[in-house]
Every structure is written in structure tokens, then in C-alpha cells.
Scaffold this motif. Sequence first.
Motif, PDB file in Angstrom:
ATOM      1  N   ASP A  63       0.852  -1.190   0.000  1.00 49.52           N
ATOM      2  CA  ASP A  63       0.000   0.000   0.000  1.00 49.52           C
ATOM      3  C   ASP A  63       0.886   1.237   0.000  1.00 49.52           C
ATOM      4  O   ASP A  63       2.048   1.188   0.392  1.00 49.52           O
ATOM      5  CB  ASP A  63      -0.884  -0.003   1.245  1.00 49.52           C
ATOM      6  N   HIS A  68      -0.732   3.165  -5.745  1.00 48.93           N
ATOM      7  CA  HIS A  68      -1.868   3.868  -6.342  1.00 48.93           C
ATOM      8  C   HIS A  68      -1.488   4.489  -7.682  1.00 48.93           C
ATOM      9  O   HIS A  68      -2.255   4.422  -8.644  1.00 48.93           O
ATOM     10  CB  HIS A  68      -2.387   4.939  -5.386  1.00 48.93           C
ATOM     11  N   VAL A  76       0.577  10.584  -8.202  1.00 51.84           N
ATOM     12  CA  VAL A  76      -0.072  10.634  -6.893  1.00 51.84           C
ATOM     13  C   VAL A  76       0.824  11.459  -5.989  1.00 51.84           C
ATOM     14  O   VAL A  76       1.967  11.085  -5.717  1.00 51.84           O
ATOM     15  CB  VAL A  76      -0.278   9.222  -6.318  1.00 51.84           C
ATOM     16  N   ALA A  78       1.237  12.874  -2.468  1.00 58.02           N
ATOM     17  CA  ALA A  78       0.875  12.867  -1.049  1.00 58.02           C
ATOM     18  C   ALA A  78       1.703  13.951  -0.366  1.00 58.02           C
ATOM     19  O   ALA A  78       2.822  13.697   0.091  1.00 58.02           O
ATOM     20  CB  ALA A  78       1.143  11.493  -0.443  1.00 58.02           C
ATOM     21  N   PRO A  85      -5.988  14.254   4.604  1.00 60.30           N
ATOM     22  CA  PRO A  85      -6.476  13.120   3.801  1.00 60.30           C
ATOM     23  C   PRO A  85      -5.417  12.091   3.448  1.00 60.30           C
ATOM     24  O   PRO A  85      -5.739  10.910   3.293  1.00 60.30           O
ATOM     25  CB  PRO A  85      -7.037  13.798   2.541  1.00 60.30           C
ATOM     26  N   ASP A  86      -4.163  12.500   3.295  1.00 62.14           N
ATOM     27  CA  ASP A  86      -3.116  11.527   2.956  1.00 62.14           C
ATOM     28  C   ASP A  86      -2.907  10.516   4.081  1.00 62.14           C
ATOM     29  O   ASP A  86      -2.659   9.335   3.826  1.00 62.14           O
ATOM     30  CB  ASP A  86      -1.800  12.239   2.648  1.00 62.14           C
ATOM     31  N   LEU A  88      -5.267   9.628   6.252  1.00 67.05           N
ATOM     32  CA  LEU A  88      -6.451   8.773   6.264  1.00 67.05           C
ATOM     33  C   LEU A  88      -6.400   7.748   5.127  1.00 67.05           C
ATOM     34  O   LEU A  88      -6.898   6.629   5.266  1.00 67.05           O
ATOM     35  CB  LEU A  88      -7.712   9.629   6.132  1.00 67.05           C
ATOM     36  N   ARG A  89      -5.791   8.115   4.029  1.00 69.62           N
ATOM     37  CA  ARG A  89      -5.724   7.234   2.862  1.00 69.62           C
ATOM     38  C   ARG A  89      -4.739   6.098   3.075  1.00 69.62           C
ATOM     39  O   ARG A  89      -5.008   4.951   2.697  1.00 69.62           O
ATOM     40  CB  ARG A  89      -5.303   8.069   1.654  1.00 69.62           C
ATOM     41  N   TRP A  90      -3.578   6.416   3.648  1.00 65.01           N
ATOM     42  CA  TRP A  90      -2.532   5.410   3.870  1.00 65.01           C
ATOM     43  C   TRP A  90      -2.022   5.514   5.306  1.00 65.01           C
ATOM     44  O   TRP A  90      -0.871   5.901   5.544  1.00 65.01           O
ATOM     45  CB  TRP A  90      -1.374   5.621   2.903  1.00 65.01           C
TER      46      TRP A  90
END
Length: 227
Positions: A63, A68, A76, A78, A85-86, A88-90
Motif C-alpha cells: 500500500d 496507487h 499521486v 501525497a 487526507p493523505d 487517512l488514505r494510507w
Amino acid sequence: MIAEGMRGAEPGEIPQRLCVVAVELLPVVGASVSLRSNGMPVRLSASSEEASRLAEVQATLGDGPCFHAARIGAPVLASDLTDGPDVLRWPVFAQQATAAGVQAVYSLPLGSDTVCVGTLDLYRDTPGELHDRELRTAQLVADVMTVALMALHRGEDNGPDGDEPWLSGLASEYDEAYQAIGMIMAQLRVGADEALARLRAHAFAHNRTALEVAREVVSHRKKFDRD
């Protein structure tokens, strides 16, 4: 600067040289290049041991921005792995990256509009976005990296029968990873996806990389038992 950085380089040295040039041209502290493959991405080269380790973290977790970017075939970015949000995403990758001193990661796909062969990953020690000019520079390095990889694929490093020893030579340690997956499949009587998942889970639980655990499996220092 790209041309100067490539001067006198052997074909197999070019990916690492380009990673070093990326760090010189951009506000980043590290860069790595990984080839896309089934299962784990193959870390081909990096600008430093720290950048190499972060590429291995993504491979171990399965991941992160690298995965992604390869999946969607688009950059992408980050820009803040400390908040927002980054994270929360990973969440797990963000924790691992920030613990290693990296607070932003920019992943650019390598290849064409239709085929992604890997990613160029750039690591920054402070949060922040790449400005338009910096992003264009990063894309230029990614484009040159793509051309270099394609040239390696067709170049003199290829064997007489058209095989690809350049890949074996540059990323031979990954042979152990796939050998280990095969051994885990036999030990647990499971498929390749499950074997890879078990390898990754064990590596994460013991704060190791997947490659480190794979070497132990291949050398018979680690055996996976059926529950």
C-alpha cells in the motif's frame, strides 16, 4: 544537469544516477524507482539507503502512493503525511514514512498513456506541494527514466536468446522474494496471493521488510506453519 549526471554511465547505472539527479533538481531528500510486477513492486534503484528502505516499506505493506500511481497510471502527490487526507488514505504507510523522517511522497508512473511499467518515487522531509515548475521537472525525470528502462530492455545487456538478464542483474534480490513465496505456498498449501499476504504480515508484525523475511525463508531460517 540530467545529461551531465548520465555522462559516462553504464546502462545498468542509469536508474540510480537519475534518482540522484532528481534529488539535486527538486526539493526532495530521496528518490527511488520501482518496476511494476504481480505481487510486490520490484525496487530497481534509489538515491540512498534511506530511499531504498522507504521503497521496501511500500512493497512490504502492499500500500502507499507508489501502488496507487501504478494502478491509475497518473501522478499521486501525497503532500502531507502528518495530517489530513493523505494520512487517512494510507495510515500505516504514513506512520512508517514519518517515523523515517519523510513527510511527503510524490509518485509518478513510468511508461505510456496505456501501459505503466513502474514508478518514480520522490521523498520529502517536510510537508508541501510541488509547484508547477517542479512538477514539470519531476515529470521530465520520469520521462527520461522511462526511456532509459526501455533502452535497457532492448540494449546490449539482453542475452543472445532475447531474454532479459538486465532485469535479473539489477533486481536479482527479488528472485529470493518470489522463491520464498513459492516455498510458503508449499508449506501452507495456499495460493500465491495468500502466501504473499502471509509474508507481508509476518514482516510487518516483526518490523522487518518483506525481502528480509524472504531471505530467511529461502535460507530455511524461517518456516511458515499451518495454523
